[in-house]
Design a protein around this motif. Structure first.
Motif, short mmCIF file in Angstrom:
data_model
loop_
_atom_site.label_atom_id
_atom_site.label_comp_id
_atom_site.label_asym_id
_atom_site.label_seq_id
_atom_site.Cartn_x
_atom_site.Cartn_y
_atom_site.Cartn_z
N MET A 44 0.83 -1.21 0.00
CA MET A 44 0.00 0.00 0.00
C MET A 44 0.86 1.26 0.00
O MET A 44 0.62 2.19 -0.74
CB MET A 44 -0.92 0.01 1.23
N LYS A 45 1.93 1.29 0.81
CA LYS A 45 2.80 2.46 0.88
C LYS A 45 3.44 2.73 -0.47
O LYS A 45 3.53 3.87 -0.92
CB LYS A 45 3.88 2.25 1.94
N GLN A 46 3.87 1.66 -1.15
CA GLN A 46 4.49 1.84 -2.46
C GLN A 46 3.47 2.39 -3.46
O GLN A 46 3.78 3.28 -4.26
CB GLN A 46 5.03 0.50 -2.98
N LEU A 47 2.24 1.88 -3.42
CA LEU A 47 1.20 2.35 -4.31
C LEU A 47 0.91 3.82 -4.08
O LEU A 47 0.75 4.60 -5.01
CB LEU A 47 -0.07 1.53 -4.12
N LEU A 48 0.87 4.23 -2.80
CA LEU A 48 0.61 5.64 -2.50
C LEU A 48 1.71 6.53 -3.02
O LEU A 48 1.48 7.63 -3.51
CB LEU A 48 0.45 5.81 -0.98
N THR A 49 2.95 6.07 -2.91
CA THR A 49 4.08 6.86 -3.41
C THR A 49 3.97 7.05 -4.92
O THR A 49 4.15 8.15 -5.44
CB THR A 49 5.40 6.15 -3.07
N ASP B 152 -7.09 2.03 -6.42
CA ASP B 152 -8.39 1.49 -6.01
C ASP B 152 -8.98 2.34 -4.89
O ASP B 152 -8.40 3.34 -4.45
CB ASP B 152 -8.26 0.02 -5.58
N GLU B 153 -10.15 1.95 -4.42
CA GLU B 153 -10.87 2.75 -3.43
C GLU B 153 -10.09 2.89 -2.13
O GLU B 153 -10.05 3.97 -1.52
CB GLU B 153 -12.23 2.11 -3.15
N ALA B 154 -9.44 1.82 -1.70
CA ALA B 154 -8.68 1.87 -0.45
C ALA B 154 -7.50 2.83 -0.57
O ALA B 154 -7.23 3.62 0.35
CB ALA B 154 -8.18 0.47 -0.08
N ALA B 155 -6.81 2.78 -1.68
CA ALA B 155 -5.67 3.68 -1.88
C ALA B 155 -6.13 5.12 -1.99
O ALA B 155 -5.48 6.04 -1.47
CB ALA B 155 -4.90 3.27 -3.13
N ARG B 156 -7.27 5.32 -2.64
CA ARG B 156 -7.80 6.68 -2.75
C ARG B 156 -8.18 7.22 -1.37
O ARG B 156 -7.94 8.39 -1.06
CB ARG B 156 -9.01 6.70 -3.70
N VAL C 30 -7.16 11.26 -13.47
CA VAL C 30 -5.81 10.89 -13.03
C VAL C 30 -5.61 11.15 -11.54
O VAL C 30 -4.92 10.39 -10.86
CB VAL C 30 -4.74 11.61 -13.87
N MET C 31 -6.24 12.20 -11.01
CA MET C 31 -6.06 12.49 -9.59
C MET C 31 -6.81 11.50 -8.70
O MET C 31 -6.34 11.16 -7.62
CB MET C 31 -6.48 13.92 -9.28
N ALA C 32 -7.94 11.04 -9.17
CA ALA C 32 -8.72 10.08 -8.38
C ALA C 32 -8.28 8.65 -8.58
O ALA C 32 -8.29 7.85 -7.64
CB ALA C 32 -10.20 10.22 -8.72
N ASN C 33 -7.88 8.32 -9.80
CA ASN C 33 -7.63 6.92 -10.16
C ASN C 33 -6.18 6.59 -10.48
O ASN C 33 -5.86 5.42 -10.72
CB ASN C 33 -8.49 6.53 -11.36
N GLY C 34 -5.31 7.62 -10.51
CA GLY C 34 -3.93 7.36 -10.90
C GLY C 34 -3.83 7.10 -12.40
O GLY C 34 -4.84 7.05 -13.12
N TYR C 35 -2.60 6.96 -12.88
CA TYR C 35 -2.41 6.64 -14.28
C TYR C 35 -2.94 5.25 -14.59
O TYR C 35 -2.76 4.31 -13.82
CB TYR C 35 -0.93 6.73 -14.66
N ASN C 36 -3.62 5.15 -15.74
CA ASN C 36 -4.17 3.88 -16.19
C ASN C 36 -5.07 3.24 -15.14
O ASN C 36 -5.15 2.02 -15.03
CB ASN C 36 -3.04 2.92 -16.60
N ASN C 37 -5.75 4.11 -14.37
CA ASN C 37 -6.73 3.66 -13.37
C ASN C 37 -6.15 2.63 -12.41
O ASN C 37 -6.79 1.62 -12.07
CB ASN C 37 -7.97 3.10 -14.09
N SER C 38 -4.95 2.93 -11.92
CA SER C 38 -4.22 1.99 -11.06
C SER C 38 -4.54 2.13 -9.58
O SER C 38 -4.09 1.33 -8.77
CB SER C 38 -2.71 2.19 -11.26
#
Length: 361
Positions: free
Chosen positions: A1-6, A209-213, A199-207
């Motif tokens: 999760m930390k890596q995804l947030l970064t 998810d709801e938990a990360a958001r 892109v701000m809500a979903n990241g690039y290529n919709n990467s």
């Protein structure tokens, strides 16, 4: 999760990521603050000055009372009165850029081709007003386009029934957004478009998810509390680096090669010399753009580079459009930044000219 947030935080931040003769025209000033400004003696654009157009600086207010500053470009043979009015185009973008960069280049080029054009600095950026600085808003920045239409429609040399808008990068999404609301806009073009909400809500290529958001929202709302306590808005810490390590994604290197080098650097541009506020994404996440794009009745041209990392934004947006007056045009072998300036020679100005002349009749 930390890596995804970064990765997500970096993605969001990277999306942030000559004297001119005055035209002999009448500039109307119907509201306080809507005036012509004195043009300086130094040409401060990243592109060469054309001898086929005149340019002057103007200012006008949007519906929120924010003063916008713009460069007005006119063909040198522009009409002096209302007898032969011109079609007009308001231009803005890229996201984090100023009117002295890509939007001014597009505006000057289209003025050479017979249009009255207005390249403006959006609210909170460049020479335009608004506090705090370096923040963006899906509502206010869409309104900026309508304010530009307000200004253009009240000039004697403009045909108020023939006004279009052109948005570059993140302002492509704003242009489509305002076209779904402002019926005075008869034609809308986008170039190398970003949907900033997506892109701000979903990241690039919709990467994302709801938990990360949710984790992103927690971090930004915590930052809000800190900003209030400090009495100032913290800048994002994930911006274009001052130097490249060579390990960055290719599109980041392309942004850097534009904004951080003499090719495209401008001291007032957020992406060149500053940073967006850390909490800028909040409103884009909560109030997404393009909700009513399918209701746009006027003509739309969506232009994107074949090899752009951002191509899917245009393709996704185009799927929402309806009617036989909509077109998706893919520029062969072009990247996202190839459509920012003259360097690649790939901006399809003939296509833009053809589109606007056909739809601003």
């Amino acid at each position: 999760m930390k890596q995804l947030l970064t990765i997500t935080a970096m993605s969001v931040s990277l999306t942030f990521a000559s004297a001119s003769a005055l035209a002999q025209v009448s500039i109307h000033s119907n509201l306080e603050g809507n005036t012509m400004q004195t043009v300086g003696t130094q040409w401060d654009k990243i592109f060469p000055k054309s001898d086929q157009v005149t340019q002057q600086k103007v200012q006008f207010k949007n519906r929120f009372g924010i003063t916008l500053v713009a460069d007005l470009y006119l063909p040198k043979n522009a009409p002096k009165n209302a007898k032969a009015r011109l079609p007009a185009i308001a231009v803005a973008g890229a996201f984090g850029a100023v009117k002295e960069q890509s939007s001014g280049l597009y505006a000057q080029e289209l003025a050479q081709r017979g249009f009255a054009t207005l390249a403006f600095d959006p609210s909170f950026t460049g020479e335009s007003g608004g506090e705090p600085r370096n923040v963006a808003s899906p509502d206010i920045n869409s309104e900026d386009f309508s304010a530009a239409v307000d200004f253009l429609s009240n000039q004697d040399f403009v045909d108020a029934e023939r006004i279009g808008v052109l948005g570059i990068c993140g302002w492509g999404g704003m242009a489509l957004n305002v076209a779904s609301m402002d019926t005075r806009i008869k034609a809308t073009a986008t170039s190398t478009m970003y949907d900033m909400s997506q892109v701000m809500a979903n990241g690039y290529n919709n990467s994302v998810d709801e938990a990360a958001r949710y984790a992103m929202l927690q971090a930004m709302n915590s930052q809000r509390s800190s900003d209030f306590k400090a009495g100032e808005f913290a800048p994002s810490s994930n911006n274009l680096p001052e130097t490249l390590s060579g390990q960055e994604p290719q599109f980041v290197q392309e942004y850097w090669a534009f904004y951080k080098t003499p090719r495209g650097f401008h001291p007032r541009a957020v992406n060149s010399n500053a940073a967006w506020t850390a909490t800028t994404p909040l409103s884009f996440i909560n109030m997404p753009l393009l909700q009513r794009a399918g209701e746009i009745q006027s003509a739309v041209l969506v232009v994107h580079g074949e090899n752009a990392h951002s191509r899917y934004f245009s393709e996704d947006a185009f799927k929402k459009l309806k009617g036989d007056n909509k077109e998706l045009y893919i520029v062969p072998n072009a990247t996202h930044v190839d459509l920012y300036d003259y360097q690649s020679g790939k901006i399809p100005f003939d296509k833009f000219e053809q589109f606007f002349k056909a739809n601003l009749q």
